[in-house]
Scaffold this active site. Structure first.
Site, PDB file in Angstrom:
ATOM      1  N   HIS A 169       0.832  -1.204   0.000  1.00 15.92           N
ATOM      2  CA  HIS A 169       0.000   0.000   0.000  1.00 15.92           C
ATOM      3  C   HIS A 169       0.866   1.252   0.000  1.00 15.92           C
ATOM      4  O   HIS A 169       1.947   1.281   0.611  1.00 15.92           O
ATOM      5  CB  HIS A 169      -0.923   0.010   1.217  1.00 15.92           C
ATOM      6  N   PRO A 170       0.391   2.325  -0.650  1.00 10.07           N
ATOM      7  CA  PRO A 170       1.149   3.581  -0.680  1.00 10.07           C
ATOM      8  C   PRO A 170       0.934   4.386   0.597  1.00 10.07           C
ATOM      9  O   PRO A 170       0.001   4.124   1.350  1.00 10.07           O
ATOM     10  CB  PRO A 170       0.539   4.304  -1.873  1.00 10.07           C
ATOM     11  N   GLN A 192      -5.224   6.102  -6.322  1.00 10.64           N
ATOM     12  CA  GLN A 192      -5.354   7.504  -6.733  1.00 10.64           C
ATOM     13  C   GLN A 192      -6.787   7.988  -6.543  1.00 10.64           C
ATOM     14  O   GLN A 192      -7.024   9.067  -5.990  1.00 10.64           O
ATOM     15  CB  GLN A 192      -4.949   7.660  -8.197  1.00 10.64           C
ATOM     16  N   GLN A 202      -7.731   8.245  -2.707  1.00 10.44           N
ATOM     17  CA  GLN A 202      -7.138   9.381  -2.009  1.00 10.44           C
ATOM     18  C   GLN A 202      -7.735  10.693  -2.508  1.00 10.44           C
ATOM     19  O   GLN A 202      -7.972  11.623  -1.732  1.00 10.44           O
ATOM     20  CB  GLN A 202      -5.618   9.372  -2.174  1.00 10.44           C
ATOM     21  N   ILE A 210      -2.585   2.558   6.855  1.00  8.68           N
ATOM     22  CA  ILE A 210      -3.630   2.140   5.918  1.00  8.68           C
ATOM     23  C   ILE A 210      -4.993   2.422   6.537  1.00  8.68           C
ATOM     24  O   ILE A 210      -5.279   2.014   7.666  1.00  8.68           O
ATOM     25  CB  ILE A 210      -3.510   0.640   5.583  1.00  8.68           C
TER      26      ILE A 210
END
Length: 470
Positions: A371-372, A389, A392, A424
């Site tokens: 996860h980013p 993307q 967020q 997360i």
């Protein structure tokens, strides 16, 4: 690939908003099974006598011999029981569906004429009233075709409803593939009609009942008196009626046999039940074909590509991204036992989560690490999957002030340094301030608590992504 055909979900919590004619709170449907003259009998070319559903509890077949007592019990149904039922239903003007065994109808021309004069529906109950469980599919198919042919010659038209009763695992598919039936009733699975997919086409199923059925006069665990039968029918009706009043109308099927309920000591149960139900204004008394036609008009089948029917390639292409950069979870899920229960959001999500939860902690940790970080600056968005993307952005994390970016960056650094994976959270329907509050609160957790919470959030994100797909 392991696929489970049985549907244990049905409508679940999503019961159709049924609107019966005239806003009825319940559809009540009477079936008369006409089997007399179609049962096992040496005279019919069968190997043994009949042993099912008679006054002789626990009877066994007599190979190669006629069973005079059994034959005369069945004869009572045709000679006396049928006419008693006919008088009752015509006098009280209640519509009826007859499940007619074709060979029995052929031996009862006067009864058939009486059914037609009363405008009763005559559905097919098969060619003979015999057991089909061990019958080869080729033989059963031929008997279905012969039943339809003979039915048309007897009544003047083909049957549009079917119920075998003593069916095989092939029966429903064979009958459906014949192509001319508005409904099949070899099911006891619901209180409402429902559609099933058989070899790529939609088949309407109108379930039948064995509990609100006079066959329990002929079983060890059953009714002994008309009062017991009436009480059970009344209680069933009252429960279903109250559900209809609450906004969830159902249907109630009452199964009758001429040789059973047609006895004078039992038929009063049906008379009392009709009197009870006709005292309510908003009850729809219908033939099964009328229920079928109503359902076809108002609740047509809804087709969609079912996950349990997808090829592995399509399944992974469709669902491979619901766990961040971990398509292997979709691959493993496809290999499990999938069925109708997994063609819903809840069911499919459960199947994915079972795979994820079964993995060792180190494997799940790799999923967390995939996860980013939150609030990645625009220059680094190419590092994010399309799903991340969009998620967020939906929370406004792609449009922060310099101060907000710095605050998130510092929290990201502190969190990752403490736990070894990014923070997360399922950001959908969360504001920036709520996300920050969660961030600040969770960074105080123990490592075990936060690992478990992060895994739960990963599962929640997967569910949200699945909702966007299905």
């Amino acid at each position: 690939m392991d696929r489970y055909e049985r549907d244990l979900i049905g409508y679940g919590q999503n019961i159709p908003k049924v609107k019966w004619p005239n806003n009825a709170k319940i559809a009540v449907q009477f079936v008369i099974n006409y089997e007399e003259g179609g049962e096992n009998c040496i005279l019919h070319g069968d190997d043994a006598s009949e042993a099912f559903l008679s006054e002789i509890i626990g009877a066994s077949p007599w190979p190669g011999q006629r069973h005079w007592n059994m034959e005369s019990i069945y004869e009572y149904g045709a000679r006396s029981g049928f006419w008693r039922l006919h008088r009752l239903f015509t006098k009280m003007q209640i519509p009826v569906t007859v499940y007619g065994v074709t060979s029995a109808l052929a031996r009862s021309p006067e009864q058939v004429q009486a059914m037609q004069d009363a405008d009763w529906e005559i559905a097919s109950h098969g060619l003979k009233w015999i057991e089909h469980k061990d019958m080869p599919a080729k033989v059963e198919r031929a008997q279905i075709q012969e039943a339809i042919r003979l039915h048309q010659r007897i009544t003047g038209q083909r049957p549009y409803g079917w119920y075998t009763g003593r069916c095989s695992e092939n029966t429903v598919r064979l009958v459906s593939n014949e192509g001319g039936f508005d409904y099949i009733s070899d099911s006891y699975a619901d209180d409402l009609p429902y559609w099933i997919d058989i070899d790529g086409h939609d088949q309407l199923i109108i379930p039948y009942n064995l509990d609100t059925n006079d066959m329990r006069f002929a079983t060890a665990q059953g009714f002994s008196t008309s009062g017991q039968f009436f009480d059970y029918l009344r209680d069933t009706f009252d429960t279903l009626y109250s559900e209809g009043v609450e906004g969830s109308p159902k249907m109630m099927s009452i199964g009758l046999h001429c040789r059973l309920i047609g006895r004078p000591g039992r038929i009063t149960a049906i008379k009392r039940f009709i009197e009870h139900t006709t005292s309510f204004k908003d009850v729809w008394f219908a033939k099964r074909i009328e229920i079928a036609q109503h359902w076809q008009r108002h609740h047509p089948p809804k087709r969609f590509e079912k996950p349990s029917k997808m090829s592995q390639k399509k399944f992974v292409e469709t669902f491979g991204g619901i766990f961040e950069k971990s398509p292997w979870i979709a691959e493993k899920t496809w290999d499990t036992e999938l069925g109708p229960a997994h063609d819903t959001i809840q069911g499919l999500h459960s199947a994915f989560c079972r795979i994820f939860r079964a993995e060792e902690k180190e494997v799940r940790l790799k999923v967390l690490k995939a996860h980013p970080e939150l609030a990645v600056k625009l220059s680094k968005t190419e590092q994010l999957t399309k799903e991340s993307q969009n998620e967020q952005a939906s929370a406004g994390l792609d449009n922060l002030t310099s101060e907000e970016y710095e605050q998130f960056a510092e929290l990201n650094r502190s969190y990752k340094e403490k736990y070894g994976f990014p923070f997360i959270i399922a950001v959908k329907n969360h504001s920036k301030s709520e996300i920050l509050d969660n961030f600040i609160s969770r960074i105080k957790n123990t490592a075990e608590m936060e690992f478990n919470e992060a895994c739960a959030q990963v599962e929640r994100i997967a569910e949200i992504r699945m909702l966007d797909i299905i």
